[in-house]
Design a protein around this motif. Structure first.
Motif, PDB file in Angstrom:
ATOM      1  N   ILE A 121     -58.974  62.101  22.959  1.00 34.74           N
ATOM      2  CA  ILE A 121     -57.849  62.835  22.395  1.00 34.74           C
ATOM      3  C   ILE A 121     -57.089  63.627  23.445  1.00 34.74           C
ATOM      4  CG2 ILE A 121     -59.089  64.960  21.830  1.00 34.74           C
ATOM      5  CD1 ILE A 121     -57.589  64.963  19.153  1.00 34.74           C
ATOM      6  N   TYR A 122     -57.738  63.907  24.588  1.00 35.33           N
ATOM      7  CA  TYR A 122     -57.048  64.643  25.650  1.00 35.33           C
ATOM      8  C   TYR A 122     -55.848  63.870  26.179  1.00 35.33           C
ATOM      9  CZ  TYR A 122     -61.231  67.645  25.978  1.00 35.33           C
ATOM     10  OH  TYR A 122     -62.264  68.524  25.725  1.00 35.33           O
ATOM     11  N   ASN A 123     -55.925  62.556  26.155  1.00 34.10           N
ATOM     12  CA  ASN A 123     -54.882  61.712  26.749  1.00 34.10           C
ATOM     13  C   ASN A 123     -53.902  61.174  25.719  1.00 34.10           C
ATOM     14  OD1 ASN A 123     -56.200  61.955  29.297  1.00 34.10           O
ATOM     15  ND2 ASN A 123     -57.615  60.342  28.712  1.00 34.10           N
ATOM     16  N   LYS A 124     -53.925  61.734  24.519  1.00 38.95           N
ATOM     17  CA  LYS A 124     -53.021  61.283  23.459  1.00 38.95           C
ATOM     18  C   LYS A 124     -52.038  62.387  23.101  1.00 38.95           C
ATOM     19  CE  LYS A 124     -56.543  58.330  21.295  1.00 38.95           C
ATOM     20  NZ  LYS A 124     -57.301  58.068  20.040  1.00 38.95           N
ATOM     21  N   ASN A 125     -50.949  61.988  22.441  1.00 38.93           N
ATOM     22  CA  ASN A 125     -50.035  62.979  21.913  1.00 38.93           C
ATOM     23  C   ASN A 125     -50.714  63.692  20.742  1.00 38.93           C
ATOM     24  OD1 ASN A 125     -47.936  62.286  23.700  1.00 38.93           O
ATOM     25  ND2 ASN A 125     -47.255  60.623  22.348  1.00 38.93           N
ATOM     26  N   PRO A 126     -50.806  65.008  20.792  1.00 38.99           N
ATOM     27  CA  PRO A 126     -51.525  65.716  19.723  1.00 38.99           C
ATOM     28  C   PRO A 126     -50.849  65.540  18.376  1.00 38.99           C
ATOM     29  CG  PRO A 126     -50.307  67.257  21.104  1.00 38.99           C
ATOM     30  CD  PRO A 126     -50.219  65.921  21.774  1.00 38.99           C
ATOM     31  N   PRO A 127     -51.625  65.352  17.320  1.00 38.12           N
ATOM     32  CA  PRO A 127     -51.036  65.211  15.978  1.00 38.12           C
ATOM     33  C   PRO A 127     -50.463  66.534  15.494  1.00 38.12           C
ATOM     34  CG  PRO A 127     -53.428  65.325  15.843  1.00 38.12           C
ATOM     35  CD  PRO A 127     -53.089  65.261  17.301  1.00 38.12           C
ATOM     36  N   LEU A 128     -49.727  66.476  14.412  1.00 37.72           N
ATOM     37  CA  LEU A 128     -49.116  67.665  13.834  1.00 37.72           C
ATOM     38  C   LEU A 128     -50.206  68.644  13.391  1.00 37.72           C
ATOM     39  CD1 LEU A 128     -46.418  68.972  12.980  1.00 37.72           C
ATOM     40  CD2 LEU A 128     -46.740  67.917  10.723  1.00 37.72           C
ATOM     41  N   GLY A 129     -50.033  69.888  13.762  1.00 34.18           N
ATOM     42  CA  GLY A 129     -51.014  70.909  13.407  1.00 34.18           C
ATOM     43  C   GLY A 129     -52.236  70.929  14.304  1.00 34.18           C
ATOM     44  N   PHE A 130     -52.184  70.233  15.442  1.00 36.30           N
ATOM     45  CA  PHE A 130     -53.330  70.180  16.352  1.00 36.30           C
ATOM     46  C   PHE A 130     -53.585  71.552  16.964  1.00 36.30           C
ATOM     47  CE2 PHE A 130     -54.925  69.771  20.699  1.00 36.30           C
ATOM     48  CZ  PHE A 130     -56.101  69.079  20.479  1.00 36.30           C
ATOM     49  N   SER A 131     -54.845  71.909  17.099  1.00 32.86           N
ATOM     50  CA  SER A 131     -55.242  73.180  17.694  1.00 32.86           C
ATOM     51  C   SER A 131     -56.490  72.970  18.531  1.00 32.86           C
ATOM     52  CB  SER A 131     -55.510  74.222  16.604  1.00 32.86           C
ATOM     53  OG  SER A 131     -56.174  75.347  17.137  1.00 32.86           O
ATOM     54  N   PHE A 132     -56.487  73.474  19.761  1.00 31.63           N
ATOM     55  CA  PHE A 132     -57.669  73.357  20.613  1.00 31.63           C
ATOM     56  C   PHE A 132     -58.814  74.210  20.095  1.00 31.63           C
ATOM     57  CE2 PHE A 132     -54.934  71.466  23.883  1.00 31.63           C
ATOM     58  CZ  PHE A 132     -55.772  70.494  24.379  1.00 31.63           C
ATOM     59  N   ARG A 133     -58.486  75.278  19.397  1.00 30.53           N
ATOM     60  CA  ARG A 133     -59.553  76.069  18.789  1.00 30.53           C
ATOM     61  C   ARG A 133     -60.264  75.261  17.709  1.00 30.53           C
ATOM     62  NH1 ARG A 133     -59.304  82.299  16.515  1.00 30.53           N
ATOM     63  NH2 ARG A 133     -61.394  82.325  15.590  1.00 30.53           N
ATOM     64  N   LYS A 134     -59.503  74.557  16.899  1.00 33.79           N
ATOM     65  CA  LYS A 134     -60.094  73.687  15.877  1.00 33.79           C
ATOM     66  C   LYS A 134     -60.860  72.546  16.536  1.00 33.79           C
ATOM     67  CE  LYS A 134     -58.883  70.732  11.944  1.00 33.79           C
ATOM     68  NZ  LYS A 134     -57.759  70.214  11.109  1.00 33.79           N
ATOM     69  N   LEU A 135     -60.304  71.998  17.623  1.00 33.34           N
ATOM     70  CA  LEU A 135     -60.977  70.913  18.332  1.00 33.34           C
ATOM     71  C   LEU A 135     -62.313  71.389  18.892  1.00 33.34           C
ATOM     72  CD1 LEU A 135     -61.000  68.057  19.551  1.00 33.34           C
ATOM     73  CD2 LEU A 135     -59.751  68.977  21.517  1.00 33.34           C
ATOM     74  N   TYR A 136     -62.361  72.618  19.397  1.00 27.87           N
ATOM     75  CA  TYR A 136     -63.624  73.147  19.904  1.00 27.87           C
ATOM     76  C   TYR A 136     -64.682  73.167  18.810  1.00 27.87           C
ATOM     77  CZ  TYR A 136     -66.975  76.200  22.244  1.00 27.87           C
ATOM     78  OH  TYR A 136     -68.124  76.710  22.808  1.00 27.87           O
ATOM     79  N   MET A 137     -64.301  73.608  17.622  1.00 30.00           N
ATOM     80  CA  MET A 137     -65.255  73.658  16.516  1.00 30.00           C
ATOM     81  C   MET A 137     -65.738  72.252  16.146  1.00 30.00           C
ATOM     82  SD  MET A 137     -65.268  76.849  16.274  1.00 30.00           S
ATOM     83  CE  MET A 137     -64.236  78.280  16.617  1.00 30.00           C
ATOM     84  N   GLN A 138     -64.828  71.274  16.190  1.00 27.41           N
ATOM     85  CA  GLN A 138     -65.209  69.899  15.869  1.00 27.41           C
ATOM     86  C   GLN A 138     -66.128  69.318  16.945  1.00 27.41           C
ATOM     87  OE1 GLN A 138     -61.328  68.089  15.479  1.00 27.41           O
ATOM     88  NE2 GLN A 138     -61.241  68.463  13.266  1.00 27.41           N
ATOM     89  N   LEU A 139     -65.834  69.602  18.206  1.00 27.79           N
ATOM     90  CA  LEU A 139     -66.696  69.115  19.287  1.00 27.79           C
ATOM     91  C   LEU A 139     -68.086  69.734  19.205  1.00 27.79           C
ATOM     92  CD1 LEU A 139     -64.139  69.192  22.240  1.00 27.79           C
ATOM     93  CD2 LEU A 139     -65.284  67.160  21.353  1.00 27.79           C
ATOM     94  N   ASP A 140     -68.140  71.002  18.870  1.00 24.61           N
ATOM     95  CA  ASP A 140     -69.435  71.660  18.730  1.00 24.61           C
ATOM     96  C   ASP A 140     -70.209  71.084  17.545  1.00 24.61           C
ATOM     97  OD1 ASP A 140     -71.246  73.858  19.573  1.00 24.61           O
ATOM     98  OD2 ASP A 140     -70.817  74.629  17.582  1.00 24.61           O
ATOM     99  N   GLU A 141     -69.514  70.848  16.438  1.00 25.07           N
ATOM    100  CA  GLU A 141     -70.158  70.256  15.261  1.00 25.07           C
ATOM    101  C   GLU A 141     -70.630  68.840  15.554  1.00 25.07           C
ATOM    102  OE1 GLU A 141     -71.590  69.796  11.395  1.00 25.07           O
ATOM    103  OE2 GLU A 141     -70.900  71.609  12.427  1.00 25.07           O
TER     104      GLU A 141
END
Length: 319
Positions: A121-141
């Motif tokens: 996902i780092y190399n893609k255009n972020p989708p609408l409403g994308f948040s790195f804080r939310k991504l951190y929670m998903q990566l941790d989960e």
């Protein structure tokens, strides 16, 4: 709010309060003289072209906050630098006080990439409403899920669009991540040999001494506890990769992947012999040279002697 937008809003706020880019320090000094009665103290010289950090750090909102630095009174670059040293938990706590600063996307992006170095996902255009804080929670989960069940963990990453369904992408993710349980990872790689192949090719052993390269290899791809087909597969793949990274050295020493394979097994056995408390009579350097050259006759005695010294001084290659 992004760093750029935050700085624009902050500059507008400063202008409304009567600050200007050129006269900021003198106005701030004058306000402190009138409000805090510090006219009797000497004004420290400001570094050429810099910011008077000393007086900024002394700024207080009220007597009740004495000794408490308000990050909003500092330049944005300095505030972000301070917050960048926090982990995710502390950054969430900081957002209770400095919401705009601690929720900045650049801070959470740094946390994501420092823990999970590669994601599709780092190399893609972020989708609408994308948040790195939310991504951190998903990566941790997802990491916690992987450490319980590797297949479910990988499927979770794919379902969230974090990873592409590609052995190469999965291998890069594993190579750049340190939060995965090594026992579960070993089980997963034993089942997914396609991912293992791509993971091996990510290692660069150029100009590394053989035992040190083997240690690096086993830090990423942990060796099984018992000898078996999987260990033989790992050593075979390592031998070919080591030779591919050092073609000139292989020609100079007259080594082939099969010879490197023999040396790797010799190093593992020597490591066990020298480090195990259950082995009373340790193998001597002369014995190691003699036994190794019997299996690989083209190897020089000096080279094998250096291998022994490395294990004796540094320790196990698969610890």
């Amino acid at each position: 709010m992004g760093q750029g937008l935050w700085r624009i809003a902050r500059n507008q706020q400063l202008q409304q309060q009567g600050y200007s880019g050129q006269g900021y320090l003198s106005r701030e000094h004058g306000r402190r003289v009138a409000a805090n009665s510090v006219s009797n103290t000497s004004h420290r010289k400001q570094a050429q072209g810099g910011i008077d950090i000393y007086h900024l750090l002394k700024t207080r909102k009220s007597k009740e906050q004495e000794g408490f630095i308000n990050l909003e009174m500092l330049p944005p670059e300095l505030s972000f630098t301070i917050l960048s040293y926090l982990n995710a938990t502390d950054l969430c706590l900081a957002s209770c006080v400095w919401q705009d600063l601690a929720n900045d996307e650049l801070l959470w992006q740094g946390l994501c990439k420092s823990t999970w170095g590669h994601c599709s996902i780092y190399n893609k255009n972020p989708p609408l409403g994308f948040s790195f804080r939310k991504l951190y929670m998903q990566l941790d989960e997802g990491s916690l899920t992987f450490n319980a069940n590797p297949d479910e963990g990988v499927n979770y990453f794919m379902s969230k669009g974090i990873l592409d369904d590609s052995p190469k992408e999965i291998a890069k993710f594993i190579f750049c991540t340190r939060t995965l349980n090594w026992k579960k990872l070993r089980i997963y790689l034993d089942e997914r040999r396609d991912v293992l192949d791509d993971l091996v090719t990510l290692h660069n052993f150029r100009n590394q001494f053989l035992p040190n390269a083997l240690r690096e290899f086993f830090r990423h791809i942990h060796a099984p506890e018992e000898r078996g087909e999987y260990l033989e597969t790992l050593i075979t793949k390592f031998s070919h990769r080591f030779c591919a990274c050092n073609p000139d050295l292989m020609r100079e020493l007259g080594l082939s992947p099969d010879a490197v394979y023999v040396l790797c097994y010799s190093l593992i056995l020597l490591s066990i012999d020298l480090t195990s408390p259950h082995v009373k009579n340790k193998m001597s350097k002369r014995e190691f040279i003699r036994n190794t050259r019997r299996a690989a006759q083209n190897i020089s005695e000096d080279f094998v002697g250096h291998l022994y010294d490395n294990i004796y001084l540094i320790g196990h290659v698969a610890a």
